[in-house]
Design an enzyme around this catalytic site. Sequence first.
Site, PDB file in Angstrom:
ATOM      1  N   GLU A  33       0.866  -1.198   0.000  1.00  0.00           N
ATOM      2  CA  GLU A  33       0.000   0.000   0.000  1.00  0.00           C
ATOM      3  C   GLU A  33       0.890   1.231   0.000  1.00  0.00           C
ATOM      4  OE1 GLU A  33      -3.491   0.971  -0.141  1.00  0.00           O
ATOM      5  OE2 GLU A  33      -2.349   2.829  -0.303  1.00  0.00           O
ATOM      6  N   LEU A  38      -3.429   2.449   6.055  1.00  0.00           N
ATOM      7  CA  LEU A  38      -4.199   1.373   5.416  1.00  0.00           C
ATOM      8  C   LEU A  38      -5.684   1.777   5.355  1.00  0.00           C
ATOM      9  CD1 LEU A  38      -2.455  -1.620   7.219  1.00  0.00           C
ATOM     10  CD2 LEU A  38      -2.215  -0.983   4.803  1.00  0.00           C
ATOM     11  N   ALA A 180     -25.778  13.858 -10.075  1.00  0.00           N
ATOM     12  CA  ALA A 180     -26.764  13.518  -9.032  1.00  0.00           C
ATOM     13  C   ALA A 180     -26.681  12.037  -8.707  1.00  0.00           C
ATOM     14  CB  ALA A 180     -28.169  13.890  -9.488  1.00  0.00           C
ATOM     15  N   GLY A 181     -25.446  11.563  -8.430  1.00  0.00           N
ATOM     16  CA  GLY A 181     -25.236  10.175  -8.007  1.00  0.00           C
ATOM     17  C   GLY A 181     -25.086  10.132  -6.496  1.00  0.00           C
ATOM     18  N   VAL A 182     -24.516   9.039  -6.010  1.00  0.00           N
ATOM     19  CA  VAL A 182     -24.446   8.824  -4.564  1.00  0.00           C
ATOM     20  C   VAL A 182     -23.587   9.893  -3.888  1.00  0.00           C
ATOM     21  CG1 VAL A 182     -24.137   7.047  -2.838  1.00  0.00           C
ATOM     22  CG2 VAL A 182     -24.390   6.404  -5.202  1.00  0.00           C
ATOM     23  N   GLY A 271     -18.841   9.955 -11.207  1.00  0.00           N
ATOM     24  CA  GLY A 271     -18.476   8.541 -11.273  1.00  0.00           C
ATOM     25  C   GLY A 271     -16.998   8.347 -10.974  1.00  0.00           C
ATOM     26  N   HIS A 443     -42.801  -4.988  18.242  1.00  0.00           N
ATOM     27  CA  HIS A 443     -43.653  -3.792  18.147  1.00  0.00           C
ATOM     28  C   HIS A 443     -43.371  -2.873  19.332  1.00  0.00           C
ATOM     29  CE1 HIS A 443     -47.150  -1.313  17.343  1.00  0.00           C
ATOM     30  NE2 HIS A 443     -47.441  -1.381  18.646  1.00  0.00           N
TER      31      HIS A 443
HETATM   32  P1  FAD Z   1      -9.779   1.245  -2.615  1.00  0.00           P
HETATM   33  O1  FAD Z   1     -10.487   1.414  -1.353  1.00  0.00           O
HETATM   34  O2  FAD Z   1      -9.783   2.365  -3.596  1.00  0.00           O
HETATM   35  O3  FAD Z   1      -8.276   0.889  -2.220  1.00  0.00           O
HETATM   36  C1  FAD Z   1      -7.270   0.759  -3.157  1.00  0.00           C
HETATM   37  C2  FAD Z   1      -5.951   1.089  -2.483  1.00  0.00           C
HETATM   38  O4  FAD Z   1      -4.905   0.701  -3.374  1.00  0.00           O
HETATM   39  C3  FAD Z   1      -5.728   2.572  -2.216  1.00  0.00           C
HETATM   40  O5  FAD Z   1      -5.448   2.775  -0.847  1.00  0.00           O
HETATM   41  C4  FAD Z   1      -4.540   2.961  -3.084  1.00  0.00           C
HETATM   42  O6  FAD Z   1      -3.661   3.872  -2.445  1.00  0.00           O
HETATM   43  C5  FAD Z   1      -3.843   1.627  -3.265  1.00  0.00           C
HETATM   44  N1  FAD Z   1      -3.059   1.512  -4.498  1.00  0.00           N
HETATM   45  C6  FAD Z   1      -3.458   1.785  -5.771  1.00  0.00           C
HETATM   46  N2  FAD Z   1      -2.470   1.495  -6.635  1.00  0.00           N
HETATM   47  C7  FAD Z   1      -1.421   1.027  -5.886  1.00  0.00           C
HETATM   48  C8  FAD Z   1      -0.124   0.569  -6.199  1.00  0.00           C
HETATM   49  N3  FAD Z   1       0.285   0.486  -7.446  1.00  0.00           N
HETATM   50  N4  FAD Z   1       0.672   0.189  -5.181  1.00  0.00           N
HETATM   51  C9  FAD Z   1       0.262   0.250  -3.885  1.00  0.00           C
HETATM   52  N5  FAD Z   1      -0.955   0.672  -3.530  1.00  0.00           N
HETATM   53  C10 FAD Z   1      -1.794   1.047  -4.524  1.00  0.00           C
HETATM   54  N6  FAD Z   1     -18.812   2.235  -0.456  1.00  0.00           N
HETATM   55  C11 FAD Z   1     -19.702   1.668   0.386  1.00  0.00           C
HETATM   56  O7  FAD Z   1     -19.904   0.446   0.336  1.00  0.00           O
HETATM   57  N7  FAD Z   1     -20.367   2.413   1.323  1.00  0.00           N
HETATM   58  C12 FAD Z   1     -20.193   3.751   1.428  1.00  0.00           C
HETATM   59  O8  FAD Z   1     -20.813   4.392   2.280  1.00  0.00           O
HETATM   60  C13 FAD Z   1     -19.270   4.379   0.546  1.00  0.00           C
HETATM   61  N8  FAD Z   1     -19.048   5.710   0.628  1.00  0.00           N
HETATM   62  C14 FAD Z   1     -18.134   6.289  -0.214  1.00  0.00           C
HETATM   63  C15 FAD Z   1     -17.941   7.662  -0.132  1.00  0.00           C
HETATM   64  C16 FAD Z   1     -17.051   8.287  -0.966  1.00  0.00           C
HETATM   65  C17 FAD Z   1     -16.842   9.779  -0.858  1.00  0.00           C
HETATM   66  C18 FAD Z   1     -16.306   7.505  -1.907  1.00  0.00           C
HETATM   67  C19 FAD Z   1     -15.294   8.160  -2.801  1.00  0.00           C
HETATM   68  C20 FAD Z   1     -16.483   6.142  -2.000  1.00  0.00           C
HETATM   69  C21 FAD Z   1     -17.413   5.514  -1.158  1.00  0.00           C
HETATM   70  N9  FAD Z   1     -17.669   4.148  -1.233  1.00  0.00           N
HETATM   71  C22 FAD Z   1     -18.580   3.567  -0.401  1.00  0.00           C
HETATM   72  C23 FAD Z   1     -16.961   3.287  -2.202  1.00  0.00           C
HETATM   73  C24 FAD Z   1     -15.817   2.525  -1.516  1.00  0.00           C
HETATM   74  O9  FAD Z   1     -14.932   3.454  -0.940  1.00  0.00           O
HETATM   75  C25 FAD Z   1     -15.095   1.648  -2.525  1.00  0.00           C
HETATM   76  O10 FAD Z   1     -16.013   0.808  -3.189  1.00  0.00           O
HETATM   77  C26 FAD Z   1     -14.053   0.787  -1.834  1.00  0.00           C
HETATM   78  O11 FAD Z   1     -13.105   1.585  -1.162  1.00  0.00           O
HETATM   79  C27 FAD Z   1     -13.337  -0.101  -2.856  1.00  0.00           C
HETATM   80  O12 FAD Z   1     -12.358  -0.860  -2.213  1.00  0.00           O
HETATM   81  P2  FAD Z   1     -11.054  -1.354  -2.996  1.00  0.00           P
HETATM   82  O13 FAD Z   1     -10.250  -2.112  -2.003  1.00  0.00           O
HETATM   83  O14 FAD Z   1     -11.437  -2.019  -4.255  1.00  0.00           O
HETATM   84  O15 FAD Z   1     -10.273  -0.030  -3.430  1.00  0.00           O
HETATM   85  P1  NAI Z   2     -22.449   7.742  -9.606  1.00  0.00           P
HETATM   86  O1  NAI Z   2     -22.206   6.814 -10.716  1.00  0.00           O
HETATM   87  O2  NAI Z   2     -23.212   7.292  -8.417  1.00  0.00           O
HETATM   88  O3  NAI Z   2     -23.214   9.034 -10.145  1.00  0.00           O
HETATM   89  C1  NAI Z   2     -22.681   9.861 -11.115  1.00  0.00           C
HETATM   90  C2  NAI Z   2     -23.782  10.742 -11.661  1.00  0.00           C
HETATM   91  O4  NAI Z   2     -23.183  11.715 -12.492  1.00  0.00           O
HETATM   92  C3  NAI Z   2     -24.800   9.970 -12.507  1.00  0.00           C
HETATM   93  O5  NAI Z   2     -26.093  10.357 -12.120  1.00  0.00           O
HETATM   94  C4  NAI Z   2     -24.460  10.392 -13.916  1.00  0.00           C
HETATM   95  O6  NAI Z   2     -25.576  10.374 -14.795  1.00  0.00           O
HETATM   96  C5  NAI Z   2     -23.957  11.799 -13.694  1.00  0.00           C
HETATM   97  N1  NAI Z   2     -23.057  12.310 -14.726  1.00  0.00           N
HETATM   98  C6  NAI Z   2     -22.126  11.639 -15.442  1.00  0.00           C
HETATM   99  N2  NAI Z   2     -21.491  12.483 -16.285  1.00  0.00           N
HETATM  100  C7  NAI Z   2     -22.018  13.706 -16.079  1.00  0.00           C
HETATM  101  C8  NAI Z   2     -21.774  14.996 -16.622  1.00  0.00           C
HETATM  102  N3  NAI Z   2     -20.824  15.188 -17.541  1.00  0.00           N
HETATM  103  N4  NAI Z   2     -22.505  16.044 -16.181  1.00  0.00           N
HETATM  104  C9  NAI Z   2     -23.461  15.865 -15.216  1.00  0.00           C
HETATM  105  N5  NAI Z   2     -23.737  14.664 -14.681  1.00  0.00           N
HETATM  106  C10 NAI Z   2     -23.024  13.606 -15.089  1.00  0.00           C
HETATM  107  O7  NAI Z   2     -20.996   8.291  -9.205  1.00  0.00           O
HETATM  108  P2  NAI Z   2     -20.475   9.052  -7.906  1.00  0.00           P
HETATM  109  O8  NAI Z   2     -21.574   9.753  -7.207  1.00  0.00           O
HETATM  110  O9  NAI Z   2     -19.300   9.814  -8.370  1.00  0.00           O
HETATM  111  O10 NAI Z   2     -19.992   7.860  -6.992  1.00  0.00           O
HETATM  112  C11 NAI Z   2     -19.033   6.917  -7.471  1.00  0.00           C
HETATM  113  C12 NAI Z   2     -19.226   5.588  -6.820  1.00  0.00           C
HETATM  114  O11 NAI Z   2     -18.800   5.613  -5.474  1.00  0.00           O
HETATM  115  C13 NAI Z   2     -20.682   5.152  -6.734  1.00  0.00           C
HETATM  116  O12 NAI Z   2     -21.068   4.510  -7.933  1.00  0.00           O
HETATM  117  C14 NAI Z   2     -20.686   4.210  -5.593  1.00  0.00           C
HETATM  118  O13 NAI Z   2     -20.395   2.921  -6.071  1.00  0.00           O
HETATM  119  C15 NAI Z   2     -19.558   4.697  -4.717  1.00  0.00           C
HETATM  120  N6  NAI Z   2     -20.119   5.366  -3.532  1.00  0.00           N
HETATM  121  C16 NAI Z   2     -20.954   4.647  -2.720  1.00  0.00           C
HETATM  122  C17 NAI Z   2     -21.545   5.240  -1.644  1.00  0.00           C
HETATM  123  C18 NAI Z   2     -22.480   4.452  -0.817  1.00  0.00           C
HETATM  124  O14 NAI Z   2     -22.490   3.239  -0.915  1.00  0.00           O
HETATM  125  N7  NAI Z   2     -23.276   5.079   0.038  1.00  0.00           N
HETATM  126  C19 NAI Z   2     -21.289   6.637  -1.290  1.00  0.00           C
HETATM  127  C20 NAI Z   2     -20.421   7.310  -2.231  1.00  0.00           C
HETATM  128  C21 NAI Z   2     -19.860   6.667  -3.284  1.00  0.00           C
END
Ligand code: FAD
Ligand code: NAI
Length: 464
Positions: A33, A38, A180-182, A271, A443
Amino acid sequence: MADYDVVIIGGGPGGYNAAIRAGQLGLKAACVEMRGTLGGTCLNVGCIPSKALLHASELYEMARKDFASLGIIAEAKLDLPAMMTQKGQSVDTLTKGIEFLFRKNKVDWIKGAGRLAGPGVVEVEGEGGVTTLKTKAVVLATGSEPSPLPGVEVDQGRIVDSTGALSLPEVPKRLVVIGAGVIGLELGSVWRRLGAEVTVVEFLDRITPSLDAETAKTLQRALTKQGMTFELGVKVTGAKVKKAGVTLSVEPAAGGEARTLEADYVLLAIGRRPVTRGLGLETVGVKTDARGFIETDHFATSAPGVYAIGDVTHGPMLAHKAEDEAVACIETLAGHAGHVNYGVIPNVIYTYPEVATVGATEEELKAQGIAYKSGKFPFTANSRAKVNHEAEGFVKVLADAATDRILGVHMIGPSVSEMIGEYCVAMEFGAASEDVARTCHPHPTRSEALRQAAMGVEGWTMQA
Ligand code: FAD
Ligand code: NAI
């Protein structure tokens, strides 16, 4: 002789769970990492800090707007630096917890950037130079990063991505969210609750495109009532950063007259894309698709001995999906029967009200020509929700018309994130809606709405 049974590149929910499970199963494991801590995106700049701010900002708004209706007179004042500090403390505690679990399970954390350097060889570029690791298997878990938008350059100053939006130095007067995504709806909610005027610009003509349409509409109505503004069917064509703000150029997605939108800060959230740059995929022949995701078959990539899990592969970008793949991938490597049920991966949006779903949407079932019955129960008819003054939303259960097997569940309402697990278990056991309908629930609780919706599938809902 290999140094390791398995080397995992990436220490997020995919990588750290893979490493810990490998240690538990007696495999000699290392996790590479490059971040200073981590936990990956999720713990450092994703799930955890966003939920810390969502929780704090929700309480702030409740104290200002809702406590009086319960007979509580409170004066709520915002201390933004303190709110950010407690968020950081949660992140710290949890990332250190992963270090502890690594030590406990004898996993080596190799600090630095890892790359494939040939069959069974991983090179790590760290502070002390390059280390070469020999391994029987490699698991790629490098995750994802925000997708860019040409013309809207993220500088983490005035134009931020999700990472910048978790640490704004002040409450914006006007925040424009692109997408307007998550992320847009969760972080847009945080800053609106703290006092910003929030406008969400979305390319499509609806919010949260993959969500069940009725649930998405209900969420949009609730967020609009709270003061969030939506500009749907609008595309952003450029951004100009000025000293104290940003001017965005927008036009209708279908074509038409251009105009501008003014903001103090802009959050770009359209996205995320997989991270594979500099990973050396070509050295061993790991194939990616046109969008850059690593192609896998039961976690195996096109290169022998190389596996991939989590956001860097296909499927929902969710921490629990990465975690399930991690466990199944390592169990398979260790000779066990690991498996992931992709039909039962829940999805939650932590807005107010929350959205929690699992399985197929009505739109998906219609498109697949599957005949289904549905039962729906509104929280306005649930006694616990009513006494708590939190009666927005509903629970909807979709069941196969012929077999009654549960195919999908869609909920919107306060705390539904904590209730969807019941339906995940039911679906894992192949339950019929009648199984839930005939299960006693306490309940008065919100969970009674889960049962009443299931009873609704056969038309015998009772509470009103
Ligand atoms: P990551 O968590 O992205 O981890 C990958 C790691 O690999 C990173 O730490 C990076 O530094 C490391 N890495 C990359 N390349 C290298 C390399 N070459 N060498 C060494 N290290 C490297 N998901 C949910 O389920 N619930 C949520 O509420 C939620 N909220 C989110 C909110 C936000 C703002 C964001 C951005 C994402 C959210 N997600 C949520 C999505 C979630 O964070 C990801 O789906 C999840 O972290 C994916 O896990 P991963 O292990 O695949 O990758
Ligand atoms: P998203 O895929 O949820 O939403 C992106 C939105 O942007 C879509 O509605 C799409 O139509 C729109 N879009 C795409 N191109 C555009 C443009 N050029 N102009 C205007 N709108 C545009 O992606 P987001 O919100 O960035 O999140 C990424 C991922 O992170 C999610 O898909 C989710 O898997 C993960 N995540 C999960 C959370 C949770 O589980 N609660 C919280 C935050 C992130």
